[in-house]
Design a protein around this motif. Structure first.
Motif, PDB file in Angstrom:
ATOM      1  N   PHE A 184       0.830  -1.196   0.000  1.00  0.00           N
ATOM      2  CA  PHE A 184       0.000   0.000   0.000  1.00  0.00           C
ATOM      3  C   PHE A 184       0.871   1.256   0.000  1.00  0.00           C
ATOM      4  O   PHE A 184       2.002   1.251   0.481  1.00  0.00           O
ATOM      5  CB  PHE A 184      -0.858   0.072   1.277  1.00  0.00           C
ATOM      6  CG  PHE A 184      -1.700  -1.139   1.555  1.00  0.00           C
ATOM      7  CD1 PHE A 184      -1.157  -2.260   2.176  1.00  0.00           C
ATOM      8  CD2 PHE A 184      -3.044  -1.158   1.206  1.00  0.00           C
ATOM      9  CE1 PHE A 184      -1.928  -3.379   2.435  1.00  0.00           C
ATOM     10  CE2 PHE A 184      -3.831  -2.271   1.470  1.00  0.00           C
ATOM     11  CZ  PHE A 184      -3.281  -3.386   2.087  1.00  0.00           C
ATOM     12  N   TYR A 190       0.046   5.027   1.550  1.00  0.00           N
ATOM     13  CA  TYR A 190      -0.871   5.876   2.279  1.00  0.00           C
ATOM     14  C   TYR A 190      -0.328   7.295   2.283  1.00  0.00           C
ATOM     15  O   TYR A 190       0.883   7.524   2.292  1.00  0.00           O
ATOM     16  CB  TYR A 190      -1.039   5.398   3.726  1.00  0.00           C
ATOM     17  CG  TYR A 190      -2.045   4.289   3.907  1.00  0.00           C
ATOM     18  CD1 TYR A 190      -1.670   2.952   3.773  1.00  0.00           C
ATOM     19  CD2 TYR A 190      -3.367   4.571   4.207  1.00  0.00           C
ATOM     20  CE1 TYR A 190      -2.592   1.935   3.942  1.00  0.00           C
ATOM     21  CE2 TYR A 190      -4.298   3.557   4.386  1.00  0.00           C
ATOM     22  CZ  TYR A 190      -3.903   2.249   4.257  1.00  0.00           C
ATOM     23  OH  TYR A 190      -4.822   1.234   4.423  1.00  0.00           O
ATOM     24  N   GLN A 247      -0.519  11.041   4.280  1.00  0.00           N
ATOM     25  CA  GLN A 247      -0.898  11.712   5.524  1.00  0.00           C
ATOM     26  C   GLN A 247      -0.643  13.201   5.366  1.00  0.00           C
ATOM     27  O   GLN A 247       0.476  13.669   5.585  1.00  0.00           O
ATOM     28  CB  GLN A 247      -0.106  11.135   6.700  1.00  0.00           C
ATOM     29  CG  GLN A 247      -0.574  11.615   8.066  1.00  0.00           C
ATOM     30  CD  GLN A 247       0.151  10.914   9.212  1.00  0.00           C
ATOM     31  OE1 GLN A 247       1.350  10.672   9.134  1.00  0.00           O
ATOM     32  NE2 GLN A 247      -0.575  10.565  10.262  1.00  0.00           N
ATOM     33  N   GLN A 255      -6.018  13.192   8.521  1.00  0.00           N
ATOM     34  CA  GLN A 255      -5.996  11.739   8.673  1.00  0.00           C
ATOM     35  C   GLN A 255      -5.332  11.060   7.494  1.00  0.00           C
ATOM     36  O   GLN A 255      -5.330  11.556   6.367  1.00  0.00           O
ATOM     37  CB  GLN A 255      -7.435  11.229   8.825  1.00  0.00           C
ATOM     38  CG  GLN A 255      -8.014  11.630  10.162  1.00  0.00           C
ATOM     39  CD  GLN A 255      -9.529  11.651  10.212  1.00  0.00           C
ATOM     40  OE1 GLN A 255     -10.115  12.678  10.491  1.00  0.00           O
ATOM     41  NE2 GLN A 255     -10.152  10.528   9.950  1.00  0.00           N
ATOM     42  N   MET A 256      -4.774   9.912   7.778  1.00  0.00           N
ATOM     43  CA  MET A 256      -4.110   9.122   6.757  1.00  0.00           C
ATOM     44  C   MET A 256      -5.151   8.497   5.839  1.00  0.00           C
ATOM     45  O   MET A 256      -6.177   7.989   6.303  1.00  0.00           O
ATOM     46  CB  MET A 256      -3.277   8.023   7.416  1.00  0.00           C
ATOM     47  CG  MET A 256      -2.294   7.387   6.501  1.00  0.00           C
ATOM     48  SD  MET A 256      -1.120   6.289   7.301  1.00  0.00           S
ATOM     49  CE  MET A 256      -0.726   7.120   8.766  1.00  0.00           C
ATOM     50  N   LEU A 262      -5.746   6.059   2.115  1.00  0.00           N
ATOM     51  CA  LEU A 262      -5.142   5.142   1.154  1.00  0.00           C
ATOM     52  C   LEU A 262      -5.008   5.816  -0.200  1.00  0.00           C
ATOM     53  O   LEU A 262      -5.940   6.458  -0.686  1.00  0.00           O
ATOM     54  CB  LEU A 262      -6.004   3.889   1.016  1.00  0.00           C
ATOM     55  CG  LEU A 262      -5.515   2.863  -0.003  1.00  0.00           C
ATOM     56  CD1 LEU A 262      -4.223   2.211   0.484  1.00  0.00           C
ATOM     57  CD2 LEU A 262      -6.591   1.807  -0.261  1.00  0.00           C
ATOM     58  N   ARG A 270      -3.239   0.481  -3.805  1.00  0.00           N
ATOM     59  CA  ARG A 270      -2.977  -0.842  -3.244  1.00  0.00           C
ATOM     60  C   ARG A 270      -2.552  -1.795  -4.361  1.00  0.00           C
ATOM     61  O   ARG A 270      -3.056  -1.721  -5.477  1.00  0.00           O
ATOM     62  CB  ARG A 270      -4.237  -1.374  -2.564  1.00  0.00           C
ATOM     63  CG  ARG A 270      -4.137  -2.820  -2.111  1.00  0.00           C
ATOM     64  CD  ARG A 270      -5.390  -3.246  -1.374  1.00  0.00           C
ATOM     65  NE  ARG A 270      -6.558  -3.054  -2.212  1.00  0.00           N
ATOM     66  CZ  ARG A 270      -7.770  -2.813  -1.732  1.00  0.00           C
ATOM     67  NH1 ARG A 270      -7.953  -2.744  -0.442  1.00  0.00           N
ATOM     68  NH2 ARG A 270      -8.779  -2.661  -2.538  1.00  0.00           N
ATOM     69  N   PHE A 305       3.489   7.180   3.100  1.00  0.00           N
ATOM     70  CA  PHE A 305       3.982   5.972   3.751  1.00  0.00           C
ATOM     71  C   PHE A 305       3.738   4.764   2.860  1.00  0.00           C
ATOM     72  O   PHE A 305       2.626   4.561   2.361  1.00  0.00           O
ATOM     73  CB  PHE A 305       3.279   5.742   5.086  1.00  0.00           C
ATOM     74  CG  PHE A 305       3.632   6.742   6.142  1.00  0.00           C
ATOM     75  CD1 PHE A 305       2.797   7.818   6.404  1.00  0.00           C
ATOM     76  CD2 PHE A 305       4.795   6.609   6.882  1.00  0.00           C
ATOM     77  CE1 PHE A 305       3.117   8.744   7.381  1.00  0.00           C
ATOM     78  CE2 PHE A 305       5.126   7.536   7.866  1.00  0.00           C
ATOM     79  CZ  PHE A 305       4.281   8.603   8.102  1.00  0.00           C
ATOM     80  N   PHE A 347       4.663  -0.375   8.280  1.00  0.00           N
ATOM     81  CA  PHE A 347       4.822   0.884   7.565  1.00  0.00           C
ATOM     82  C   PHE A 347       6.303   1.247   7.473  1.00  0.00           C
ATOM     83  O   PHE A 347       7.096   0.924   8.362  1.00  0.00           O
ATOM     84  CB  PHE A 347       4.115   2.019   8.309  1.00  0.00           C
ATOM     85  CG  PHE A 347       2.639   2.053   8.131  1.00  0.00           C
ATOM     86  CD1 PHE A 347       1.801   1.257   8.909  1.00  0.00           C
ATOM     87  CD2 PHE A 347       2.050   2.892   7.198  1.00  0.00           C
ATOM     88  CE1 PHE A 347       0.434   1.296   8.754  1.00  0.00           C
ATOM     89  CE2 PHE A 347       0.675   2.940   7.034  1.00  0.00           C
ATOM     90  CZ  PHE A 347      -0.133   2.150   7.814  1.00  0.00           C
ATOM     91  N   GLY A 348       6.648   1.964   6.399  1.00  0.00           N
ATOM     92  CA  GLY A 348       7.968   2.563   6.318  1.00  0.00           C
ATOM     93  C   GLY A 348       8.005   3.850   7.130  1.00  0.00           C
ATOM     94  O   GLY A 348       7.021   4.230   7.769  1.00  0.00           O
ATOM     95  N   THR A 349       9.134   4.524   7.089  1.00  0.00           N
ATOM     96  CA  THR A 349       9.311   5.742   7.880  1.00  0.00           C
ATOM     97  C   THR A 349       8.777   6.988   7.192  1.00  0.00           C
ATOM     98  O   THR A 349       8.748   8.054   7.786  1.00  0.00           O
ATOM     99  CB  THR A 349      10.792   5.958   8.207  1.00  0.00           C
ATOM    100  OG1 THR A 349      11.546   5.891   6.984  1.00  0.00           O
ATOM    101  CG2 THR A 349      11.302   4.904   9.179  1.00  0.00           C
ATOM    102  N   GLY A 389       6.940   5.866  10.896  1.00  0.00           N
ATOM    103  CA  GLY A 389       5.659   5.409  10.420  1.00  0.00           C
ATOM    104  C   GLY A 389       4.883   4.738  11.541  1.00  0.00           C
ATOM    105  O   GLY A 389       5.445   4.403  12.586  1.00  0.00           O
ATOM    106  N   PRO A 390       3.612   4.549  11.346  1.00  0.00           N
ATOM    107  CA  PRO A 390       2.812   3.866  12.366  1.00  0.00           C
ATOM    108  C   PRO A 390       3.335   2.455  12.629  1.00  0.00           C
ATOM    109  O   PRO A 390       3.753   1.764  11.705  1.00  0.00           O
ATOM    110  CB  PRO A 390       1.414   3.823  11.744  1.00  0.00           C
ATOM    111  CG  PRO A 390       1.396   4.938  10.749  1.00  0.00           C
ATOM    112  CD  PRO A 390       2.789   5.001  10.206  1.00  0.00           C
ATOM    113  N   PHE A 401      -8.412   5.527   8.633  1.00  0.00           N
ATOM    114  CA  PHE A 401      -7.763   5.967   9.856  1.00  0.00           C
ATOM    115  C   PHE A 401      -8.513   7.111  10.530  1.00  0.00           C
ATOM    116  O   PHE A 401      -9.121   7.961   9.879  1.00  0.00           O
ATOM    117  CB  PHE A 401      -6.335   6.427   9.564  1.00  0.00           C
ATOM    118  CG  PHE A 401      -5.373   5.289   9.367  1.00  0.00           C
ATOM    119  CD1 PHE A 401      -5.309   4.608   8.160  1.00  0.00           C
ATOM    120  CD2 PHE A 401      -4.538   4.893  10.398  1.00  0.00           C
ATOM    121  CE1 PHE A 401      -4.425   3.548   7.980  1.00  0.00           C
ATOM    122  CE2 PHE A 401      -3.643   3.837  10.227  1.00  0.00           C
ATOM    123  CZ  PHE A 401      -3.593   3.172   9.021  1.00  0.00           C
TER     124      PHE A 401
END
Lengths: 114, 117
Positions: free
Chosen positions: A35, A37, A39, A44-45, A47, A50, A91, A104-106, B42-43, B108
């Motif tokens: 995915f 995402y 933010q 809010q995050m 999508l 996918r 993300f 999730f990645g950073t 990230g989360p 979310f």
């Protein structure tokens, strides 16, 4: 366990241009989901797009598309015709099929320059 | 569809106190997730419910953390004896699916920002 790596902490793009955000992942699962995402600041995050790992065709959603290279475990996001509203933290994430593992990645902070 | 809501939006507490957060998912969503997000990261997945059943708990969820989802509707996340390292944004997400949960689109909430002094 799965890991997701985003090697670009920050990216910038001129409005109307194209930008590609990179993501690599590592998993021992034979099937999984990937995915992107978004933010936005203080919002809010949501999508963006996918990809199912068993599908070879790259997913596309309007101006957003992915380049999924399963053998290389790479999953990049291409944003075409960038708009000011695309400015956000992006993300990359992976999920096991049962959904009980979600990584999730950073994140990559995208700036869109008018 | 009013979206996922979380309460409170901000919580400041002193070390050692207990705190409880609430998440109201999108109605009809049968799956609910809790994540923790620290600055610049990230989360991180904490736990996952399908209806009222807690199907997965991350190793990040120490014994001081407990989550519930009575009746498969709203969920609460409690942190006992808070520590400064618990300071983070706590995100809730929900999804609806009958098949594999990994394929779900998660929606979310705005998160609860916890600051432990």
């Amino acid at each position: 366990a799965q890991t997701v790596t985003q090697s670009q902490p920050e990216m910038s793009v001129q409005e109307a241009e194209t930008v590609t955000l990179s993501c690599t992942y590592d998993t021992s699962e034979s099937d999984y989901y990937l995915f992107w995402y978004k933010q936005p600041p203080s919002r809010q995050m949501i999508l963006v797009i996918r990809q199912e790992a068993y599908k070879q065709q790259n997913a596309t959603e309007n101006r957003f598309s992915v380049n999924f290279q399963k053998a290389a475990k790479s999953f990049s996001l291409k944003i075409s015709d960038s708009q000011l509203g695309d400015a956000a933290m992006y993300f990359c994430a992976s999920a096991s099929p049962t959904g009980n593992q979600f990584y999730f990645g950073t994140g990559t902070s995208l700036t869109v320059i008018p | 569809d009013t979206g996922v809501s979380q309460d409170p939006r901000h919580k400041i507490t002193k070390r050692g106190q207990n705190v409880t957060f609430r998440c109201d998912p999108i109605s009809e969503h049968n799956r609910l997730y809790w994540y923790r997000q620290t600055l610049g990261q990230g989360p991180e997945f904490l736990t996952y419910f399908q209806n009222e059943a807690q199907l997965e708990k991350s190793r990040l969820l120490s014994d001081r953390f407990s989550a519930e989802r009575p009746k498969g509707s709203f969920s609460t996340l409690e942190i006992q004896r808070t520590e400064q390292g618990d300071s983070a944004m706590y995100l809730c997400a929900s999804s609806y699916g009958r098949g594999l949960a990994g394929a779900d689109t998660q929606y979310f909430g705005p998160g609860t920002r916890l600051t432990v002094l």
